[in-house]
Write a protein that holds these residues in place. Structure first.
Motif, PDB file in Angstrom:
ATOM      1  N   ALA A 166     -27.725 -14.715  10.443  1.00  0.00           N
ATOM      2  CA  ALA A 166     -27.594 -15.344   9.490  1.00  0.00           C
ATOM      3  C   ALA A 166     -26.555 -16.048   9.384  1.00  0.00           C
ATOM      4  O   ALA A 166     -25.382 -16.282  10.353  1.00  0.00           O
TER       5      ALA A 166
ATOM      6  N   MET B 240     -34.157  -9.159   6.038  1.00  0.00           N
ATOM      7  CA  MET B 240     -32.880  -8.853   6.650  1.00  0.00           C
ATOM      8  C   MET B 240     -32.358  -7.771   7.337  1.00  0.00           C
ATOM      9  O   MET B 240     -33.062  -6.734   6.564  1.00  0.00           O
TER      10      MET B 240
ATOM     11  N   VAL C 129     -31.613 -12.180  10.111  1.00  0.00           N
ATOM     12  CA  VAL C 129     -32.746 -12.591   8.994  1.00  0.00           C
ATOM     13  C   VAL C 129     -33.885 -12.793   9.753  1.00  0.00           C
ATOM     14  O   VAL C 129     -34.018 -13.243  10.919  1.00  0.00           O
TER      15      VAL C 129
ATOM     16  N   ILE D 168     -25.495  -9.889  10.863  1.00  0.00           N
ATOM     17  CA  ILE D 168     -26.509  -9.893   9.799  1.00  0.00           C
ATOM     18  C   ILE D 168     -27.779 -10.707  10.364  1.00  0.00           C
ATOM     19  O   ILE D 168     -27.373 -11.602  10.864  1.00  0.00           O
TER      20      ILE D 168
ATOM     21  N   LEU E  65     -30.281 -13.502   0.752  1.00  0.00           N
ATOM     22  CA  LEU E  65     -29.814 -12.497   1.203  1.00  0.00           C
ATOM     23  C   LEU E  65     -29.390 -11.566  -0.128  1.00  0.00           C
ATOM     24  O   LEU E  65     -29.854 -10.277  -0.121  1.00  0.00           O
TER      25      LEU E  65
ATOM     26  N   LEU F  22     -21.369  -9.537   2.005  1.00  0.00           N
ATOM     27  CA  LEU F  22     -22.162 -10.574   3.187  1.00  0.00           C
ATOM     28  C   LEU F  22     -21.197 -11.464   3.727  1.00  0.00           C
ATOM     29  O   LEU F  22     -21.179 -11.637   4.918  1.00  0.00           O
TER      30      LEU F  22
ATOM     31  N   ASP G  73     -29.236  -2.032   5.383  1.00  0.00           N
ATOM     32  CA  ASP G  73     -29.815  -3.230   4.436  1.00  0.00           C
ATOM     33  C   ASP G  73     -31.188  -3.922   5.116  1.00  0.00           C
ATOM     34  O   ASP G  73     -31.568  -4.903   4.846  1.00  0.00           O
TER      35      ASP G  73
ATOM     36  N   THR H  51     -28.551  -5.322   8.610  1.00  0.00           N
ATOM     37  CA  THR H  51     -27.313  -5.644   9.066  1.00  0.00           C
ATOM     38  C   THR H  51     -26.785  -4.429  10.104  1.00  0.00           C
ATOM     39  O   THR H  51     -27.504  -3.376   9.971  1.00  0.00           O
TER      40      THR H  51
ATOM     41  N   ASP I 270     -27.425 -18.823   4.124  1.00  0.00           N
ATOM     42  CA  ASP I 270     -28.525 -17.745   3.581  1.00  0.00           C
ATOM     43  C   ASP I 270     -27.952 -16.886   2.625  1.00  0.00           C
ATOM     44  O   ASP I 270     -29.036 -16.124   1.997  1.00  0.00           O
TER      45      ASP I 270
END
Length: 148
Positions: free
Chosen positions: A7, A65, A53, A51, A15, A40, A85, A67, A11
Motif C-alpha cells: 500500500a 487488503m 492491497v 499493508i 482502505l 493505517l 485486516d 496487514t 490508498d
C-alpha cells in the motif's frame, strides 16, 4: 487483472472504506474513520510491518487488503507476524483475491525471516474460519483475551 502490491499513502481512503466493511462483520470492533486512518498511516510508516492491497488494474480500485504486523515471540525465539485486516470487497469475493493476498503476506513474511504467521478470526464467522482452514491455517489451543 488484479495486482497484489504494498500500500501507499494515497490508498488510505479506500482502505478505510474496506475496514468499515470488515468492522461491521466483527463484533469486537467499532468503526472510527479517524482511528482506522491513523492506524493505517502508522503501519505505512513502519519498516517492520506491511499493508498489502489487491488492485484492479483497469481502474486502480482497491478490492482487498490485509496487514502483517511484526511481533517478537519467545516461543519461536524471534520475529513472527500477525496477519490482520483481511477483507475483500463484497462484489469481488470468491474470485481468489483473498488467497492472493495471503500468498503475498506469506511471501513477505518469508523475505523478512518471520518464523510464523498467526491470525485472529471472529469465532462466529464460520465462512472465514472455513476459508482459513482451506488455506492451511490451523486452530490452536490459545484463546485471545484483551484488556482496555
Amino acid at each position: 487483472m488484479i495486482t497484489i502490491r504494498t500500500a501507499k499513502p494515497s490508498d488510505i481512503p479506500q482502505l478505510v472504506a474496506l475496514l468499515k466493511v470488515l468492522f461491521s462483520i466483527e463484533a469486537d470492533f467499532a468503526f472510527d474513520q479517524n482511528k482506522q486512518g491513523h492506524g493505517l498511516t502508522l503501519l505505512l510508516k513502519s519498516e517492520k510491518d506491511c499493508i498489502l492491497v489487491a488492485q484492479l488494474q483497469s481502474d486502480n480500485r482497491i478490492l482487498g487488503m490485509c496487514t502483517v504486523q511484526t511481533l517478537l515471540s519467545t516461543a519461536e525465539g524471534g520475529a513472527v507476524g500477525l496477519l490482520e485486516d483481511l477483507i475483500v470487497a463484497a462484489d469481488f469475493r470468491r474470485q481468489g483475491i483473498a488467497e492472493k493476498l495471503i500468498a503475498g503476506a506469506v511471501d513477505w513474511a518469508e523475505v523478512k525471516g518471520l518464523k510464523r504467521l498467526q491470525l485472529l478470526a471472529d469465532k462466529n464467522n464460520r465462512s472465514a474460519l472455513d476459508f482459513y482452514e482451506k488455506q492451511g491455517w490451523q486452530s490452536t489451543q490459545l484463546v485471545c483475551l484483551r484488556k482496555r
